[in-house]
Write a protein that holds these residues in place. Structure first.
Motif, PDB file in Angstrom:
ATOM      1  N   VAL A 162       0.847  -1.182   0.000  1.00  0.00           N
ATOM      2  CA  VAL A 162       0.000   0.000   0.000  1.00  0.00           C
ATOM      3  C   VAL A 162       0.887   1.237   0.000  1.00  0.00           C
ATOM      4  CG1 VAL A 162      -1.783   1.252   1.274  1.00  0.00           C
ATOM      5  CG2 VAL A 162      -1.764  -1.237   1.310  1.00  0.00           C
ATOM      6  N   GLU A 163       0.562   2.192  -0.865  1.00  0.00           N
ATOM      7  CA  GLU A 163       1.295   3.452  -0.894  1.00  0.00           C
ATOM      8  C   GLU A 163       0.500   4.483  -0.104  1.00  0.00           C
ATOM      9  OE1 GLU A 163       1.753   6.464  -4.353  1.00  0.00           O
ATOM     10  OE2 GLU A 163       3.349   4.964  -4.579  1.00  0.00           O
ATOM     11  N   VAL A 164       1.120   4.993   0.979  1.00  0.00           N
ATOM     12  CA  VAL A 164       0.497   6.025   1.803  1.00  0.00           C
ATOM     13  C   VAL A 164       1.382   7.264   1.753  1.00  0.00           C
ATOM     14  CG1 VAL A 164      -0.631   4.399   3.358  1.00  0.00           C
ATOM     15  CG2 VAL A 164       1.635   5.230   3.925  1.00  0.00           C
ATOM     16  N   LYS A 165       0.801   8.406   2.082  1.00  0.00           N
ATOM     17  CA  LYS A 165       1.584   9.647   2.115  1.00  0.00           C
ATOM     18  C   LYS A 165       1.914   9.970   3.568  1.00  0.00           C
ATOM     19  CE  LYS A 165       0.357  11.536  -2.187  1.00  0.00           C
ATOM     20  NZ  LYS A 165       0.832  12.504  -3.044  1.00  0.00           N
ATOM     21  N   ILE A 166       3.216  10.034   3.841  1.00  0.00           N
ATOM     22  CA  ILE A 166       3.700  10.394   5.166  1.00  0.00           C
ATOM     23  C   ILE A 166       4.490  11.679   5.009  1.00  0.00           C
ATOM     24  CG2 ILE A 166       5.087   9.675   7.142  1.00  0.00           C
ATOM     25  CD1 ILE A 166       4.530   6.777   6.330  1.00  0.00           C
ATOM     26  N   PHE A 167       4.045  12.725   5.664  1.00  0.00           N
ATOM     27  CA  PHE A 167       4.636  14.061   5.548  1.00  0.00           C
ATOM     28  C   PHE A 167       4.707  14.497   4.090  1.00  0.00           C
ATOM     29  CE2 PHE A 167       6.741  12.336   9.440  1.00  0.00           C
ATOM     30  CZ  PHE A 167       6.011  13.090  10.346  1.00  0.00           C
ATOM     31  N   GLY A 168       3.672  14.149   3.326  1.00  0.00           N
ATOM     32  CA  GLY A 168       3.589  14.584   1.939  1.00  0.00           C
ATOM     33  C   GLY A 168       4.379  13.735   0.960  1.00  0.00           C
ATOM     34  N   ARG A 169       5.102  12.735   1.445  1.00  0.00           N
ATOM     35  CA  ARG A 169       5.893  11.872   0.557  1.00  0.00           C
ATOM     36  C   ARG A 169       5.232  10.503   0.439  1.00  0.00           C
ATOM     37  NH1 ARG A 169      11.972  12.822   2.752  1.00  0.00           N
ATOM     38  NH2 ARG A 169      12.394  14.691   1.543  1.00  0.00           N
ATOM     39  N   PRO A 170       5.182   9.941  -0.785  1.00  0.00           N
ATOM     40  CA  PRO A 170       4.620   8.599  -0.929  1.00  0.00           C
ATOM     41  C   PRO A 170       5.565   7.551  -0.342  1.00  0.00           C
ATOM     42  CG  PRO A 170       5.326   9.447  -3.062  1.00  0.00           C
ATOM     43  CD  PRO A 170       5.542  10.541  -2.066  1.00  0.00           C
ATOM     44  N   THR A 171       5.014   6.694   0.512  1.00  0.00           N
ATOM     45  CA  THR A 171       5.783   5.629   1.157  1.00  0.00           C
ATOM     46  C   THR A 171       5.042   4.317   0.964  1.00  0.00           C
ATOM     47  OG1 THR A 171       6.478   7.216   2.848  1.00  0.00           O
ATOM     48  CG2 THR A 171       6.808   4.885   3.343  1.00  0.00           C
ATOM     49  N   GLU A 172       5.784   3.275   0.565  1.00  0.00           N
ATOM     50  CA  GLU A 172       5.167   1.983   0.327  1.00  0.00           C
ATOM     51  C   GLU A 172       5.284   1.103   1.577  1.00  0.00           C
ATOM     52  OE1 GLU A 172       6.391  -1.168  -2.771  1.00  0.00           O
ATOM     53  OE2 GLU A 172       5.104   0.249  -3.837  1.00  0.00           O
ATOM     54  N   LEU A 173       4.149   0.516   1.992  1.00  0.00           N
ATOM     55  CA  LEU A 173       4.106  -0.367   3.150  1.00  0.00           C
ATOM     56  C   LEU A 173       3.686  -1.758   2.699  1.00  0.00           C
ATOM     57  CD1 LEU A 173       1.904   1.874   5.481  1.00  0.00           C
ATOM     58  CD2 LEU A 173       4.392   1.761   5.462  1.00  0.00           C
ATOM     59  N   GLU A 174       4.307  -2.788   3.279  1.00  0.00           N
ATOM     60  CA  GLU A 174       3.844  -4.151   3.026  1.00  0.00           C
ATOM     61  C   GLU A 174       3.039  -4.586   4.241  1.00  0.00           C
ATOM     62  OE1 GLU A 174       5.819  -7.714   0.852  1.00  0.00           O
ATOM     63  OE2 GLU A 174       6.376  -7.856   2.977  1.00  0.00           O
ATOM     64  N   LEU A 175       1.764  -4.897   4.018  1.00  0.00           N
ATOM     65  CA  LEU A 175       0.844  -5.218   5.098  1.00  0.00           C
ATOM     66  C   LEU A 175       0.119  -6.515   4.813  1.00  0.00           C
ATOM     67  CD1 LEU A 175      -0.748  -1.678   5.326  1.00  0.00           C
ATOM     68  CD2 LEU A 175       0.917  -2.606   6.909  1.00  0.00           C
ATOM     69  N   GLU A 176      -0.415  -7.128   5.875  1.00  0.00           N
ATOM     70  CA  GLU A 176      -1.265  -8.302   5.703  1.00  0.00           C
ATOM     71  C   GLU A 176      -2.664  -7.837   5.323  1.00  0.00           C
ATOM     72  OE1 GLU A 176      -1.314 -11.064   8.887  1.00  0.00           O
ATOM     73  OE2 GLU A 176       0.866 -11.096   9.061  1.00  0.00           O
ATOM     74  N   ASN A 177      -3.409  -8.711   4.650  1.00  0.00           N
ATOM     75  CA  ASN A 177      -4.769  -8.359   4.235  1.00  0.00           C
ATOM     76  C   ASN A 177      -5.639  -7.942   5.415  1.00  0.00           C
ATOM     77  OD1 ASN A 177      -4.021  -9.077   1.683  1.00  0.00           O
ATOM     78  ND2 ASN A 177      -5.415 -10.802   1.498  1.00  0.00           N
ATOM     79  N   SER A 178      -5.404  -8.559   6.575  1.00  0.00           N
ATOM     80  CA  SER A 178      -6.242  -8.260   7.741  1.00  0.00           C
ATOM     81  C   SER A 178      -5.919  -6.898   8.362  1.00  0.00           C
ATOM     82  CB  SER A 178      -6.078  -9.357   8.791  1.00  0.00           C
ATOM     83  OG  SER A 178      -4.731  -9.433   9.213  1.00  0.00           O
ATOM     84  N   GLN A 179      -4.833  -6.280   7.943  1.00  0.00           N
ATOM     85  CA  GLN A 179      -4.444  -4.996   8.527  1.00  0.00           C
ATOM     86  C   GLN A 179      -5.071  -3.804   7.817  1.00  0.00           C
ATOM     87  OE1 GLN A 179      -0.075  -5.824   8.456  1.00  0.00           O
ATOM     88  NE2 GLN A 179      -0.182  -5.065  10.557  1.00  0.00           N
ATOM     89  N   VAL A 180      -5.809  -4.038   6.744  1.00  0.00           N
ATOM     90  CA  VAL A 180      -6.420  -2.929   6.006  1.00  0.00           C
ATOM     91  C   VAL A 180      -7.906  -3.201   5.808  1.00  0.00           C
ATOM     92  CG1 VAL A 180      -4.293  -2.308   4.787  1.00  0.00           C
ATOM     93  CG2 VAL A 180      -5.870  -3.927   3.750  1.00  0.00           C
ATOM     94  N   GLU A 181      -8.626  -2.117   5.540  1.00  0.00           N
ATOM     95  CA  GLU A 181     -10.050  -2.219   5.229  1.00  0.00           C
ATOM     96  C   GLU A 181     -10.366  -1.305   4.067  1.00  0.00           C
ATOM     97  OE1 GLU A 181     -11.683   0.977   8.537  1.00  0.00           O
ATOM     98  OE2 GLU A 181     -11.780  -1.154   8.971  1.00  0.00           O
ATOM     99  N   ARG A 182     -11.359  -1.688   3.294  1.00  0.00           N
ATOM    100  CA  ARG A 182     -11.758  -0.882   2.139  1.00  0.00           C
ATOM    101  C   ARG A 182     -12.374   0.439   2.604  1.00  0.00           C
ATOM    102  NH1 ARG A 182     -12.940  -6.165   0.243  1.00  0.00           N
ATOM    103  NH2 ARG A 182     -11.903  -6.524  -1.737  1.00  0.00           N
ATOM    104  N   LEU A 183     -12.187   1.461   1.804  1.00  0.00           N
ATOM    105  CA  LEU A 183     -12.810   2.755   2.110  1.00  0.00           C
ATOM    106  C   LEU A 183     -14.190   2.824   1.502  1.00  0.00           C
ATOM    107  CD1 LEU A 183      -9.895   5.289   1.703  1.00  0.00           C
ATOM    108  CD2 LEU A 183     -10.997   4.535   3.781  1.00  0.00           C
TER     109      LEU A 183
END
Length: 183
Positions: A162-183
């Motif tokens: 998942v690519e999230v923005k941290i302090f305005g910069r795109p950062t890629e995180l590797e997460l398990e399916n159970s750690q995220v939810e649809r918006l």
């Protein structure tokens, strides 16, 4: 009285005491003469996954709370002995006042046994099939509350990038399916 055939019946038990009923009946089958009449005692369960303290935990949950399934020939004192087992309320019966215990239909038994067999193999909830480009929110871990976009899905390992923005910069995180939810 005519010879009764072997069939599946349902015992109503005190909710939460199903395992104790099974334990008592299994001991009576093994150590007493109940084994001649009762061949199986079954409590269908399903495996439920949850996340606790960052770890995935598997827990078994009863499919039919308050019910114990038995395969038996109900003759003579067998009905009395089963009904008077500790934590057993009664057999599942018809609506009539003095009705006999009802045998389950073959289709119901096959569905129940099939469901029990299917649930022995742990399976992940299929609701977690994510697609690339989908928007999600991190719901667990140090990045909880961050929203981002899925860049890569690894369905075998049940992980996503998942690519999230941290302090305005795109950062890629590797997460398990159970750690995220649809918006």
């Amino acid at each position: 009285m005519a010879e009764r055939k072997r069939g599946w019946y349902v015992l109503r038990a005190i909710s939460g005491k199903e395992a104790k009923v099974k334990e008592v009946l299994d001991a009576a089958i093994k150590n007493g003469n109940l084994g001649e009449y009762v061949s199986q005692v079954l409590i269908p369960t399903e495996k439920v996954y949850s996340t606790r303290n960052g770890k995935k935990v598997m827990k078994e949950r009863n499919l039919y709370s308050g019910y114990v399934f038995i395969e038996a020939v109900l003759t003579g004192e067998v009905i009395y002995e089963l009904r008077n087992t500790t934590n057993v309320i009664d057999f599942l019966r018809g609506r009539a006042k003095n009705s006999e215990p009802e045998m389950l239909r073959e289709s119901e038994v096959m569905r129940m046994l099939g469901a029990a067999d299917d649930l022995r193999a742990p399976q992940e909830d299929e609701a977690h099939d994510f697609l690339e480009g989908e928007s999600v929110r991190v719901n667990f871990g140090p990045f909880s509350g961050f929203s981002g976009t899925i860049r890569k899905v690894d369905s075998e390992r049940k992980k996503i990038k998942v690519e999230v923005k941290i302090f305005g910069r795109p950062t890629e995180l590797e997460l398990e399916n159970s750690q995220v939810e649809r918006l």
